[in-house]
Design a protein around this motif. Structure first.
Motif, PDB file in Angstrom:
ATOM      1  N   UNK A   1       0.820  -1.214   0.000  1.00 46.95           N
ATOM      2  CA  UNK A   1       0.000   0.000   0.000  1.00 46.95           C
ATOM      3  C   UNK A   1       0.846   1.253   0.000  1.00 46.95           C
ATOM      4  N   UNK A   2       1.942   1.250   0.760  1.00 43.87           N
ATOM      5  CA  UNK A   2       2.799   2.439   0.820  1.00 43.87           C
ATOM      6  C   UNK A   2       3.476   2.699  -0.515  1.00 43.87           C
ATOM      7  N   UNK A   3       3.828   1.635  -1.227  1.00 44.37           N
ATOM      8  CA  UNK A   3       4.482   1.818  -2.529  1.00 44.37           C
ATOM      9  C   UNK A   3       3.528   2.467  -3.529  1.00 44.37           C
ATOM     10  N   UNK A   4       2.280   2.004  -3.555  1.00 48.93           N
ATOM     11  CA  UNK A   4       1.279   2.607  -4.447  1.00 48.93           C
ATOM     12  C   UNK A   4       1.051   4.068  -4.076  1.00 48.93           C
ATOM     13  N   UNK A   5       0.959   4.348  -2.784  1.00 44.32           N
ATOM     14  CA  UNK A   5       0.728   5.709  -2.288  1.00 44.32           C
ATOM     15  C   UNK A   5       1.886   6.635  -2.679  1.00 44.32           C
ATOM     16  N   UNK A   6       3.123   6.159  -2.511  1.00 39.96           N
ATOM     17  CA  UNK A   6       4.291   6.963  -2.857  1.00 39.96           C
ATOM     18  C   UNK A   6       4.326   7.258  -4.351  1.00 39.96           C
ATOM     19  N   UNK A   7       4.048   6.242  -5.169  1.00 33.91           N
ATOM     20  CA  UNK A   7       4.054   6.443  -6.624  1.00 33.91           C
ATOM     21  C   UNK A   7       3.000   7.469  -7.026  1.00 33.91           C
ATOM     22  N   UNK A   8       1.806   7.392  -6.421  1.00 37.64           N
ATOM     23  CA  UNK A   8       0.738   8.351  -6.732  1.00 37.64           C
ATOM     24  C   UNK A   8       1.150   9.767  -6.338  1.00 37.64           C
ATOM     25  N   UNK A   9       1.809   9.904  -5.200  1.00 34.89           N
ATOM     26  CA  UNK A   9       2.248  11.231  -4.748  1.00 34.89           C
ATOM     27  C   UNK A   9       3.325  11.791  -5.670  1.00 34.89           C
ATOM     28  N   UNK A  10       4.223  10.931  -6.148  1.00 34.86           N
ATOM     29  CA  UNK A  10       5.260  11.389  -7.066  1.00 34.86           C
ATOM     30  C   UNK A  10       4.665  11.869  -8.383  1.00 34.86           C
ATOM     31  N   UNK A  11       3.682  11.144  -8.893  1.00 33.82           N
ATOM     32  CA  UNK A  11       3.016  11.562 -10.128  1.00 33.82           C
ATOM     33  C   UNK A  11       2.341  12.916  -9.909  1.00 33.82           C
ATOM     34  N   UNK A  12       1.701  13.089  -8.769  1.00 33.80           N
ATOM     35  CA  UNK A  12       1.028  14.358  -8.463  1.00 33.80           C
ATOM     36  C   UNK A  12       2.036  15.513  -8.406  1.00 33.80           C
TER      37      UNK A  12
END
Length: 203
Positions: free
Chosen positions: A101-112
């Motif tokens: 879950x943290x990996x998906x969250x981090x990737x989404x934040x980086x894209x943002x």
């Protein structure tokens, strides 16, 4: 504490490599290619910022060494102060859920973040203030993801070393976010002050 099963140890190593690629390499290369700006703006000076950077590198390198040891020298885990009370299937599953879950969250934040993505504090280039995606819920979603990631690793491998990494990472990130917030306040002024009033530091 018994060694991880070979399959789980291999999965943990694969996950760790994927995490480092996503959290530190993938977006950095993208920003560098599209903007010409190097997003790696760490320093090795004697400031608080430099100290935190060195500490975080130590935490991450210890993580890699531990995971490699889990694969290459499984019996070594028994000498790292195992916390046997936490060595339960349900705890391990929770740890894996937090890691993924943290990996998906981090990737989404980086894209943002887009072109504003940086590793460290960029004092040379003024970056845009990002308030969308995960940043609408947390002022520091990437650090939040990293905190959850270290907790997940601790639950998958509950021992004195991963506990120490969890505590050290927590302390270092608490300092780093305050340094970054001071920088953003100086750069964006009232806009950042308004953002701070609307969105919490973590969640």
């Amino acid at each position: 504490m018994t060694p991880l099963a070979p399959t789980e140890a291999g999965l943990l190593l694969t996950y760790s490599l994927a995490y480092f690629l996503v959290a530190f390499v993938w977006r950095s290369v993208h920003v560098w290619r599209t903007t010409g700006v190097n997003p790696m703006v760490l320093t090795a000076d004697d400031s608080a910022y430099g100290y935190v950077g060195r500490g975080m590198r130590g935490v991450l390198l210890t993580w890699l060494a531990l995971v490699v040891a889990a694969v290459a020298i499984p019996p070594l885990l028994a000498s790292l102060g195992p916390l046997s009370a936490l060595h339960r299937p349900a705890v391990g599953l929770l740890g894996w859920a937090l890691l993924l879950g943290s990996l998906v969250w981090i990737a989404a934040a980086q894209v943002a973040m887009g072109a504003s993505w940086r590793i460290g504090i960029d004092r040379a280039v003024r970056t845009a203030l990002v308030r969308t995606g995960p940043f609408a819920r947390s002022r520091n979603p990437i650090f939040l993801g990293m905190r959850v990631n270290l907790l997940g690793l601790f639950l998958v491998l509950p021992n004195a070393v991963t506990l120490g990494k969890l505590i050290a990472g927590e302390l270092l990130m608490q300092v780093q976010v305050r340094l970054e917030e001071a920088h953003l306040q100086a750069v964006h002024g009232d806009a950042y002050a308004d953002y701070r009033r609307q969105v919490r530091r973590w969640l």
